[in-house]
Scaffold this active site. Structure first.
Site, mmCIF file in Angstrom:
data_model
loop_
_atom_site.group_PDB
_atom_site.id
_atom_site.type_symbol
_atom_site.label_atom_id
_atom_site.label_comp_id
_atom_site.label_asym_id
_atom_site.label_seq_id
_atom_site.Cartn_x
_atom_site.Cartn_y
_atom_site.Cartn_z
ATOM 1 N N THR A 1 50.958 61.108 25.673
ATOM 2 C CA THR A 1 50.845 61.564 24.291
ATOM 3 C C THR A 1 49.437 62.046 23.957
ATOM 4 O O THR A 1 49.257 63.076 23.305
ATOM 5 C CB THR A 1 51.265 60.440 23.326
ATOM 6 N N HIS B 1 59.311 56.209 20.497
ATOM 7 C CA HIS B 1 58.662 55.837 21.767
ATOM 8 C C HIS B 1 59.606 54.948 22.580
ATOM 9 O O HIS B 1 60.323 54.116 22.034
ATOM 10 C CB HIS B 1 57.362 55.090 21.467
ATOM 11 N N GLU C 1 57.024 62.094 19.084
ATOM 12 C CA GLU C 1 57.113 61.276 20.294
ATOM 13 C C GLU C 1 58.439 61.494 21.025
ATOM 14 O O GLU C 1 59.525 61.355 20.447
ATOM 15 C CB GLU C 1 56.969 59.794 19.924
ATOM 16 N N ASP D 1 55.902 65.979 22.417
ATOM 17 C CA ASP D 1 54.729 65.696 23.254
ATOM 18 C C ASP D 1 55.064 65.673 24.740
ATOM 19 O O ASP D 1 54.335 66.219 25.563
ATOM 20 C CB ASP D 1 54.046 64.384 22.833
#
Length: 598
Positions: free
Chosen positions: A271, A387, A229, A447
């Site tokens: 994502t 994240h 992430e 990602d």
């Protein structure tokens, strides 16, 4: 009276929006391009609402306008484009991003609400009459409707002949509401199909510089792919106060292929779109997440391809499987098993799921079970702890940051990436212990970029202005057990190139799979297109990163090596046409695929 007061208030708000977010502080353009829509809507309020309390209804309509403008502004800040009404179908999915979006809130957005308390105070002081003193004459209303409708109709007609790449430029030149209206009723231009695989691939191969042959492997190897992430390329090999940010990934680079010029290409699915790209070598849409747009399609993919060669396939994500429609995406891609929050639980939570430590520990258990079955497997692991807005518990923050970066968005990001790197290191030790590193191809990639409101600290960290090259490059690392020494690959690539490169090292041919990417280990020339975070028609090649404006001629370019702005781009018009054509071909191909039956 209410009508004209609230029309003036709306005009000022839209003028501010156009000035701040579209760079157009021209009130005449606001009147010509935007106000016709509000004039019609406000007239509906004027005619349909009784005189008693009409001002309150205007205030509600005015508040809704403010919320729409703020929503568009936040989306523009996050994704660098104007959202369309079609994105309302994924509104429920944005709950996973609400903290990220709120972290991008700009104080200037308060200007869109400042009129509301002022009008309320005037009403309470009885300076502003809450009841209309005289009804609006029908004849005057009809004249306003005709003039306003004529203006909007003319704008829409003029827009029909234009094709503008950059949505911000489109909203500026066409008008925000004209752009939204046209987009709401437009349909993607998909022609032909169903396509035969060989026919579609022949069209794509016309542009290929070299045809690739897979490496021949005598023994099938497992594939373990870790999608990290918000992992960006610029953190690798870097230190903060003498401390490595990603020590475990840095160590892995010494014995792996490291593709240092790979760019992310995700669309509105972020994502989930990165998962789609890795597993298909197809372009994502610029309209909706692939998990929503093509959730019911049976898409040729890496999981399906490997299953034909005797592999068992699974994917793992510690969040809720319904986020971004993943339960349908994984079925569409053909994964045999998926593991989500129901398996990983909610202990030691960070953000929207269990911590990466819990995630990797439990993923290791699943992989051990796969080994016992004595069949090759492919498992994709999706991390979560880094994240945005990067809110890591203090006990897990191990980086010694400069005081100026503490409690900043960039500082939090570095802490989160450092934490995830630690967990990847622990996971790799577990893989070594089980002998899986010797029998598996290990792939690690980012990602998408890390959303950040304030990028000044990033520029300070890099020593130059943080630009699109920095923003869009993500690590792509492949650890091949047959490889004794690390190798840096400078070839430009994108996430669409990951599947061809991985399948090459697995010794599996893509001859029967339509794919738009190249094997980055053998290709000598490549052009990678963008469709969402940068305007459609944007591309990167071995020399420049190009971003169009309304079209090619008014675009801009960055030199890939020096990051210098103002680089020449005229010789690369064919690259601009190429990436647009590839995107359209990908859309047409996916649209032609059959509905899934499983």
């Amino acid at each position: 009276m209410h009508y004209f007061i609230f029309l003036l208030v709306a005009s000022i708000k839209i003028y501010l929006f156009r000035g701040i977010y579209l760079g157009d502080f021209n009130f005449q353009n606001t009147l010509l391009l935007e106000i016709g829509y509000i004039a019609v809507l406000w007239m509906v309020v004027e005619w349909m609402i009784p005189a008693k309390g009409k001002a309150l209804y205007y205030m509600v309509a005015n508040l809704l306008l403010s919320l729409v403008l703020v929503g568009i502004a936040l989306y523009d800040t996050a994704f660098n484009r104007i959202p369309t009404a079609k994105l309302l179908i994924i509104l429920g999915q944005l709950r996973t991003m609400q903290d990220s979006l709120l972290s991008l809130f700009d104080g200037r957005l308060l200007f869109f609400f400042i009129d509301l308390p002022i009008i309320l105070v005037l009403i309470l002081l009885k300076v502003y009459p809450i009841h209309a003193q005289k009804p609006f004459k029908m004849s005057w209303g009809l004249i306003i409707i005709v003039v306003a409708a004529g203006m909007t109709g003319w704008n829409i007609k003029q827009t029909g002949n234009k094709e503008i790449d950059d949505t911000l430029v489109a909203a500026k030149e066409e008008g925000l509401f004209t752009y939204e209206t046209v987009q709401a009723f437009s349909q993607p231009m998909l022609h032909g199909g169903p396509y035969r695989t060989d026919q579609m691939q022949a069209q794509i191969d016309q542009h290929r510089y070299k045809k690739d042959k897979p490496t021949v492997q005598k023994k099938k190897r497992n594939l373990i792919a870790i999608q990290v992430e918000s992992l960006q390329n610029f953190v690798l090999g870097k230190k903060v106060n003498g401390q490595m940010i990603t020590p475990h990934l840095n160590q892995l680079l010494k014995e792996s292929y490291y593709f240092k010029n790979v760019f992310h290409q995700v669309g509105p699915g972020n994502t989930s779109d990165a998962e789609f790209l890795f597993n298909t070598s197809l372009y994502t849409s610029d309209l909706l997440p692939m998990s929503s747009l093509y959730a019911n399609k049976q898409i040729p993919s890496l999981p399906r391809l490997l299953q034909k060669h005797g592999y068992k396939t699974s994917t793992m994500h510690a969040g809720d499987i319904t986020y971004w429609n993943r339960h349908k995406l994984y079925a569409s891609l053909g994964f045999q098993h998926y593991y989500d929050r129901a398996y990983f639980g909610s202990s030691d939570p960070i953000g929207i799921g269990a911590s990466d430590q819990v995630f990797f520990d439990q993923a290791s258990v699943l992989l051990k079970e796969q080994v016992k079955k004595k069949t090759p497997f492919y498992s994709q692991l999706i991390t979560l702890s880094s994240h945005s807005p990067y809110e890591l518990p203090e006990s897990k923050q191990k980086l010694d940051l400069p005081s100026s970066w503490k409690d900043t968005e960039f500082g939090r990001y570095l802490q989160a990436i450092h934490y995830t790197d630690q967990q990847i290191g622990r996971f790799m030790e577990q893989l070594k212990k089980e002998g899986l590193l010797k029998s598996s191809l290990l792939v690690i990639y980012g990602d998408h970029n890390a959303p950040m409101k304030d990028v000044k600290p990033v520029s300070t960290f890099l020593g130059h202005t943080y630009d699109e090259i920095d923003k869009f490059t993500v690590p792509f690392i492949i650890h091949d057990p047959a490889q004794k020494k690390g190798k840096v690959i400078a070839q430009v690539g994108g996430q669409v190139d990951m599947m061809p490169t991985v399948s090459h090292l697995l010794g599996i041919s893509l001859k029967k799979n339509v794919h738009f990417g190249h094997n980055l280990l053998t290709v000598r020339k490549n052009t990678v297109g963008f469709r969402y975070y940068l305007p459609n028609g944007s591309f990167v090649n071995q020399q420049i990163l190009f971003v169009p404006g309304a079209g090619f001629k008014d675009g801009r370019a960055l030199d890939l090596r020096s990051h210098r702005t103002g680089a020449g781009f005229t010789p690369f018009y064919r690259d601009y046409l190429y990436v647009k054509e590839m995107g359209q071909l990908s859309d047409q191909y996916v649209d032609s695929l059959p509905q899934r039956t499983e």
